[in-house]
Design a protein around this motif. Structure first.
Motif, PDB file in Angstrom:
ATOM      1  N   ARG A  88       0.747  -1.396   0.583  1.00 21.11           N
ATOM      2  CA  ARG A  88       0.322  -0.191   0.078  1.00 21.11           C
ATOM      3  C   ARG A  88       1.108   0.986   0.289  1.00 21.11           C
ATOM      4  NH1 ARG A  88      -2.521  -4.520  -0.567  1.00 21.11           N
ATOM      5  NH2 ARG A  88      -4.947  -4.811   0.172  1.00 21.11           N
ATOM      6  N   PRO A  89       0.426   2.314  -0.483  1.00 18.29           N
ATOM      7  CA  PRO A  89       1.370   3.283  -0.361  1.00 18.29           C
ATOM      8  C   PRO A  89       1.446   3.985   0.777  1.00 18.29           C
ATOM      9  CG  PRO A  89      -1.276   4.535  -1.524  1.00 18.29           C
ATOM     10  CD  PRO A  89      -0.723   2.244  -1.017  1.00 18.29           C
ATOM     11  N   GLU A  90       2.444   5.114   1.458  1.00 19.72           N
ATOM     12  CA  GLU A  90       2.966   5.135   2.538  1.00 19.72           C
ATOM     13  C   GLU A  90       2.475   6.483   2.910  1.00 19.72           C
ATOM     14  OE1 GLU A  90       3.823   4.031   4.935  1.00 19.72           O
ATOM     15  OE2 GLU A  90       4.361   1.790   4.190  1.00 19.72           O
ATOM     16  N   ALA A  91       2.226   7.733   3.487  1.00 17.51           N
ATOM     17  CA  ALA A  91       1.303   8.541   3.581  1.00 17.51           C
ATOM     18  C   ALA A  91       2.243   9.136   3.214  1.00 17.51           C
ATOM     19  CB  ALA A  91       1.381   8.817   5.168  1.00 17.51           C
ATOM     20  N   GLY A  92       2.149  10.490   2.426  1.00 17.95           N
ATOM     21  CA  GLY A  92       2.821  11.758   1.696  1.00 17.95           C
ATOM     22  C   GLY A  92       4.205  11.177   0.220  1.00 17.95           C
ATOM     23  N   ASP A  93       3.436  10.002  -0.001  1.00 21.18           N
ATOM     24  CA  ASP A  93       3.699   9.303  -1.009  1.00 21.18           C
ATOM     25  C   ASP A  93       3.631   9.651  -2.772  1.00 21.18           C
ATOM     26  OD1 ASP A  93       5.900   7.594   0.010  1.00 21.18           O
ATOM     27  OD2 ASP A  93       4.699   5.885  -1.202  1.00 21.18           O
ATOM     28  N   ARG A  94       3.968   9.981  -3.385  1.00 20.79           N
ATOM     29  CA  ARG A  94       3.080  10.044  -5.205  1.00 20.79           C
ATOM     30  C   ARG A  94       2.215   8.913  -5.687  1.00 20.79           C
ATOM     31  NH1 ARG A  94       5.116  14.273  -8.453  1.00 20.79           N
ATOM     32  NH2 ARG A  94       6.965  12.745  -7.825  1.00 20.79           N
ATOM     33  N   GLY A  95       1.686   8.924  -5.619  1.00 23.10           N
ATOM     34  CA  GLY A  95       1.524   7.207  -6.157  1.00 23.10           C
ATOM     35  C   GLY A  95       1.036   7.437  -7.905  1.00 23.10           C
ATOM     36  N   THR A  96       0.937   5.953  -8.642  1.00 22.88           N
ATOM     37  CA  THR A  96       0.205   6.500  -9.732  1.00 22.88           C
ATOM     38  C   THR A  96      -1.004   5.448 -10.024  1.00 22.88           C
ATOM     39  OG1 THR A  96       1.898   7.169 -11.229  1.00 22.88           O
ATOM     40  CG2 THR A  96       0.281   6.534 -12.439  1.00 22.88           C
ATOM     41  N   LEU A  97      -1.770   5.403 -10.099  1.00 20.54           N
ATOM     42  CA  LEU A  97      -2.974   4.088 -10.449  1.00 20.54           C
ATOM     43  C   LEU A  97      -3.659   3.894 -11.575  1.00 20.54           C
ATOM     44  CD1 LEU A  97      -4.865   2.242  -9.027  1.00 20.54           C
ATOM     45  CD2 LEU A  97      -6.310   3.915  -8.726  1.00 20.54           C
ATOM     46  N   ILE A  98      -2.941   2.906 -12.568  1.00 22.80           N
ATOM     47  CA  ILE A  98      -3.587   2.360 -14.141  1.00 22.80           C
ATOM     48  C   ILE A  98      -5.054   1.859 -14.049  1.00 22.80           C
ATOM     49  CG2 ILE A  98      -3.313   1.937 -16.105  1.00 22.80           C
ATOM     50  CD1 ILE A  98      -0.308   3.255 -15.565  1.00 22.80           C
ATOM     51  N   PHE A  99      -6.188   2.285 -14.925  1.00 24.93           N
ATOM     52  CA  PHE A  99      -7.019   0.801 -14.788  1.00 24.93           C
ATOM     53  C   PHE A  99      -8.162   1.283 -16.032  1.00 24.93           C
ATOM     54  CE2 PHE A  99     -10.250   4.098 -13.351  1.00 24.93           C
ATOM     55  CZ  PHE A  99      -9.566   5.110 -13.124  1.00 24.93           C
ATOM     56  N   PRO A 100      -9.086   0.378 -16.364  1.00 23.96           N
ATOM     57  CA  PRO A 100      -9.477   0.206 -17.515  1.00 23.96           C
ATOM     58  C   PRO A 100     -10.462   0.845 -17.002  1.00 23.96           C
ATOM     59  CG  PRO A 100      -9.236  -1.869 -17.544  1.00 23.96           C
ATOM     60  CD  PRO A 100      -9.047  -1.389 -16.080  1.00 23.96           C
ATOM     61  N   VAL A 101     -11.880   1.567 -18.112  1.00 26.18           N
ATOM     62  CA  VAL A 101     -13.183   2.023 -17.988  1.00 26.18           C
ATOM     63  C   VAL A 101     -13.739   0.845 -18.378  1.00 26.18           C
ATOM     64  CG1 VAL A 101     -14.795   3.594 -18.627  1.00 26.18           C
ATOM     65  CG2 VAL A 101     -12.758   4.645 -18.436  1.00 26.18           C
ATOM     66  N   TYR A 102     -15.110  -0.044 -16.964  1.00 22.29           N
ATOM     67  CA  TYR A 102     -15.818  -0.567 -17.266  1.00 22.29           C
ATOM     68  C   TYR A 102     -17.069  -0.037 -16.820  1.00 22.29           C
ATOM     69  CZ  TYR A 102     -12.372  -4.576 -17.016  1.00 22.29           C
ATOM     70  OH  TYR A 102     -12.023  -5.919 -17.016  1.00 22.29           O
ATOM     71  N   ALA A 103     -18.158  -0.791 -17.798  1.00 16.98           N
ATOM     72  CA  ALA A 103     -19.882   0.352 -17.909  1.00 16.98           C
ATOM     73  C   ALA A 103     -19.162   1.394 -17.187  1.00 16.98           C
ATOM     74  CB  ALA A 103     -20.017  -0.342 -17.167  1.00 16.98           C
ATOM     75  N   ASN A 104     -18.360   2.690 -17.923  1.00 17.55           N
ATOM     76  CA  ASN A 104     -17.759   3.889 -17.535  1.00 17.55           C
ATOM     77  C   ASN A 104     -17.896   4.019 -16.121  1.00 17.55           C
ATOM     78  OD1 ASN A 104     -20.010   4.775 -20.502  1.00 17.55           O
ATOM     79  ND2 ASN A 104     -21.521   5.198 -19.432  1.00 17.55           N
ATOM     80  N   GLY A 105     -17.428   2.939 -15.260  1.00 14.24           N
ATOM     81  CA  GLY A 105     -16.574   3.717 -14.274  1.00 14.24           C
ATOM     82  C   GLY A 105     -15.775   2.517 -14.018  1.00 14.24           C
ATOM     83  N   VAL A 106     -15.463   2.514 -13.108  1.00 15.26           N
ATOM     84  CA  VAL A 106     -14.053   1.977 -12.361  1.00 15.26           C
ATOM     85  C   VAL A 106     -14.252   0.323 -11.901  1.00 15.26           C
ATOM     86  CG1 VAL A 106     -12.367   2.232 -10.172  1.00 15.26           C
ATOM     87  CG2 VAL A 106     -12.774   4.323 -10.989  1.00 15.26           C
ATOM     88  N   PRO A 107     -13.165  -0.885 -12.693  1.00 16.90           N
ATOM     89  CA  PRO A 107     -13.512  -2.265 -12.274  1.00 16.90           C
ATOM     90  C   PRO A 107     -14.086  -2.338 -10.400  1.00 16.90           C
ATOM     91  CG  PRO A 107     -11.849  -1.123 -13.897  1.00 16.90           C
ATOM     92  CD  PRO A 107     -12.252  -0.436 -13.801  1.00 16.90           C
ATOM     93  N   GLU A 108     -14.894  -2.973 -10.352  1.00 12.93           N
ATOM     94  CA  GLU A 108     -15.781  -2.751  -9.166  1.00 12.93           C
ATOM     95  C   GLU A 108     -14.092  -3.984  -7.962  1.00 12.93           C
ATOM     96  OE1 GLU A 108     -19.051  -4.980  -9.125  1.00 12.93           O
ATOM     97  OE2 GLU A 108     -19.825  -2.810  -9.897  1.00 12.93           O
ATOM     98  N   LEU A 109     -14.112  -4.529  -8.733  1.00  9.28           N
ATOM     99  CA  LEU A 109     -12.359  -5.546  -7.878  1.00  9.28           C
ATOM    100  C   LEU A 109     -11.694  -3.861  -7.230  1.00  9.28           C
ATOM    101  CD1 LEU A 109     -12.065  -8.187 -10.371  1.00  9.28           C
ATOM    102  CD2 LEU A 109     -13.062  -8.634  -8.209  1.00  9.28           C
ATOM    103  N   LEU A 110     -11.588  -3.063  -8.643  1.00  9.16           N
ATOM    104  CA  LEU A 110     -10.064  -2.635  -7.855  1.00  9.16           C
ATOM    105  C   LEU A 110     -10.845  -0.681  -7.202  1.00  9.16           C
ATOM    106  CD1 LEU A 110      -7.320  -1.093  -8.403  1.00  9.16           C
ATOM    107  CD2 LEU A 110      -8.466   0.300 -10.534  1.00  9.16           C
ATOM    108  N   LEU A 111     -12.228  -1.338  -6.831  1.00  3.62           N
ATOM    109  CA  LEU A 111     -13.201   0.482  -6.336  1.00  3.62           C
ATOM    110  C   LEU A 111     -12.664  -1.125  -5.100  1.00  3.62           C
ATOM    111  CD1 LEU A 111     -16.435   1.097  -7.682  1.00  3.62           C
ATOM    112  CD2 LEU A 111     -13.566   2.759  -6.935  1.00  3.62           C
ATOM    113  N   ASP A 112     -13.031  -2.736  -4.974  1.00  5.54           N
ATOM    114  CA  ASP A 112     -12.717  -2.951  -3.168  1.00  5.54           C
ATOM    115  C   ASP A 112     -11.206  -2.959  -3.146  1.00  5.54           C
ATOM    116  OD1 ASP A 112     -15.968  -4.009  -3.865  1.00  5.54           O
ATOM    117  OD2 ASP A 112     -14.892  -5.787  -5.176  1.00  5.54           O
ATOM    118  N   TRP A 113     -10.432  -3.225  -3.532  1.00  5.49           N
ATOM    119  CA  TRP A 113      -9.064  -2.797  -3.116  1.00  5.49           C
ATOM    120  C   TRP A 113      -8.632  -1.342  -2.795  1.00  5.49           C
ATOM    121  CZ3 TRP A 113      -5.107   0.201  -3.998  1.00  5.49           C
ATOM    122  CH2 TRP A 113      -3.270  -0.650  -3.576  1.00  5.49           C
ATOM    123  N   LEU A 114      -9.102  -0.428  -3.202  1.00  4.15           N
ATOM    124  CA  LEU A 114      -9.179   0.705  -2.741  1.00  4.15           C
ATOM    125  C   LEU A 114     -10.511   1.462  -1.636  1.00  4.15           C
ATOM    126  CD1 LEU A 114      -9.884   2.845  -6.192  1.00  4.15           C
ATOM    127  CD2 LEU A 114      -7.430   3.175  -4.992  1.00  4.15           C
TER     128      LEU A 114
END
Ligand SMILES: Cc1cc2nc3c(=O)[nH]c(=O)nc-3n(C[C@H](O)[C@H](O)[C@H](O)COP(=O)(O)O)c2cc1C
Length: 240
Positions: A44-70
Motif C-alpha cells: 500500500r502507498p505510504e503517507a506522503g507518497d505519490r502514486g500512479t494508478l492505471i485502470f480500465p474503464v468498465y461500464a463507464n466506471g472503475v472496475p469493481e474489483l479495483l474499487l474493493d481494493w481502494l
C-alpha cells in the motif's frame, strides 16, 4: 525514494502503459493489482507518497474489483496520478469515480488522464492502434509536468452508472470451455476474480493456447454500442 505505480489490467493495455512509463521515468516501481493474489500481495502507498494508478474503464466506471481494493486502503495522505485506459467508446465517469474513492481515503488527485485504446472485445475491424506515438508524446509531457509542478485538481463528482455485474450479464455469458481444452490452467492464472463471478473481461480468452475459451454475446447490442462510440475517441488530460 522509489515511487509506486499500481495497475489493474486484465487484458494488458494498462500494463503496457505502465511499462512504458517505467521505461521513460526511471525510479517508478510497478505493482500489479489484476489477480486476487496480486491485490493481496501489493504494498500500500505510504503517507506522503505519490502514486500512479492505471485502470480500465468498465461500464463507464472503475472496475469493481479495483474499487474493493481502494476501499481497503488505510486512510493516508497520498498524492495520486490517475490514468484510465478505455476502449475508445466512452471514458464515462471513471476518473471522477476513482478520484472520489482515493479522496475518501485521505488522498489528493494531482493529475488525471484518459487514454483511448483498443477495446478488449476486439470486435471492431479497422480500429486505430492506440496508444500510438502521439498519445505517448502527450502522456509523457503530462506525466513529466505533473511530477515537476504537481497541484491538486478537481474533478466533478460521479453520477450513476450501470452496475457492472448486470452489464456483464446482459452482454455475454461467461466464456465457455469449448472442445480443445487441455486443462493447462493458463486461464485460471490470469483471472482477475480468481474464478468467482466472471466480469467478462476476456483475459482468459486471450491466453487460451487452443482457442477453447470463447466469449459469446447474448445480443448484438454491445457490438453496435461499441462501433457507434468508436468515432469519438479522445485523449484527455486534467491538470490545473
Ligand atoms: C466489462 C467491460 C466493460 C467495459 N466498458 C467500457 C466502457 O464503458 N467504455 C469504453 O470505452 N471501454 C470499455 N471497455 C473496454 C476497456 O476499457 C478497454 O478494453 C481497456 O483498454 C481494457 O484495459 P486492460 O487491457 O488494461 O485490461 C470495457 C471492457 C470490459 C471488459
Amino acid at each position: 525514494m522509489a515511487e509506486g505505480l499500481w495497475y489493474f489490467s486484465p487484458t494488458g493495455t494498462g500494463r503496457a502503459v505502465a511499462e512504458g512509463l517505467e521505461e521513460r521515468f526511471p525510479g517508478l516501481t510497478l505493482h500489479g493489482l489484476t489477480t486476487p493474489e496480486e491485490r493481496a500481495g501489493a504494498p500500500r502507498p505510504e503517507a506522503g507518497d505519490r502514486g500512479t494508478l492505471i485502470f480500465p474503464v468498465y461500464a463507464n466506471g472503475v472496475p469493481e474489483l479495483l474499487l474493493d481494493w481502494l476501499e481497503e486502503l488505510p486512510v493516508r495522505p497520498v498524492r495520486w496520478v490517475l490514468i484510465a485506459v478505455y476502449g475508445s467508446v466512452n471514458r464515462g465517469q471513471a476518473l471522477e469515480e476513482c478520484a472520489r474513492a482515493v479522496t475518501e481515503k485521505g488522498g489528493t488527485v494531482v493529475g488525471a488522464a484518459a487514454l483511448p485504446g483498443p477495446h478488449c472485445y476486439d470486435c471492431v475491424p479497422g480500429v486505430p492502434k492506440r496508444t500510438n506515438a502521439w498519445d505517448w508524446l502527450a502522456l509523457e509531457a503530462f506525466y513529466r509536468d505533473v511530477k515537476e509542478r504537481e497541484r491538486g485538481i478537481c474533478l466533478p463528482p460521479p453520477g450513476a452508472h450501470v452496475p457492472q455485474r448486470l452489464m456483464a450479464w446482459l452482454c455475454a455469458p461467461p466464456p465457455k470451455r469449448g472442445a480443445g481444452c487441455t486443462g493447462c490452467g493458463s486461464c485460471a492464472a490470469v483471472c482477475p476474480t480468481g474464478g468467482r463471478g466472471c466480469i467478462r473481461c476476456g483475459a482468459c480468452v486471450r491466453v487460451c493456447p487452443t482457442g477453447a475459451k470463447r466469449l459469446v454475446f447474448r445480443t448484438p447490442l454491445p457490438l453496435w454500442y461499441i462501433r457507434r462510440g468508436m468515432a469519438e475517441e479522445k485523449t484527455a488530460f486534467f491538470q490545473k
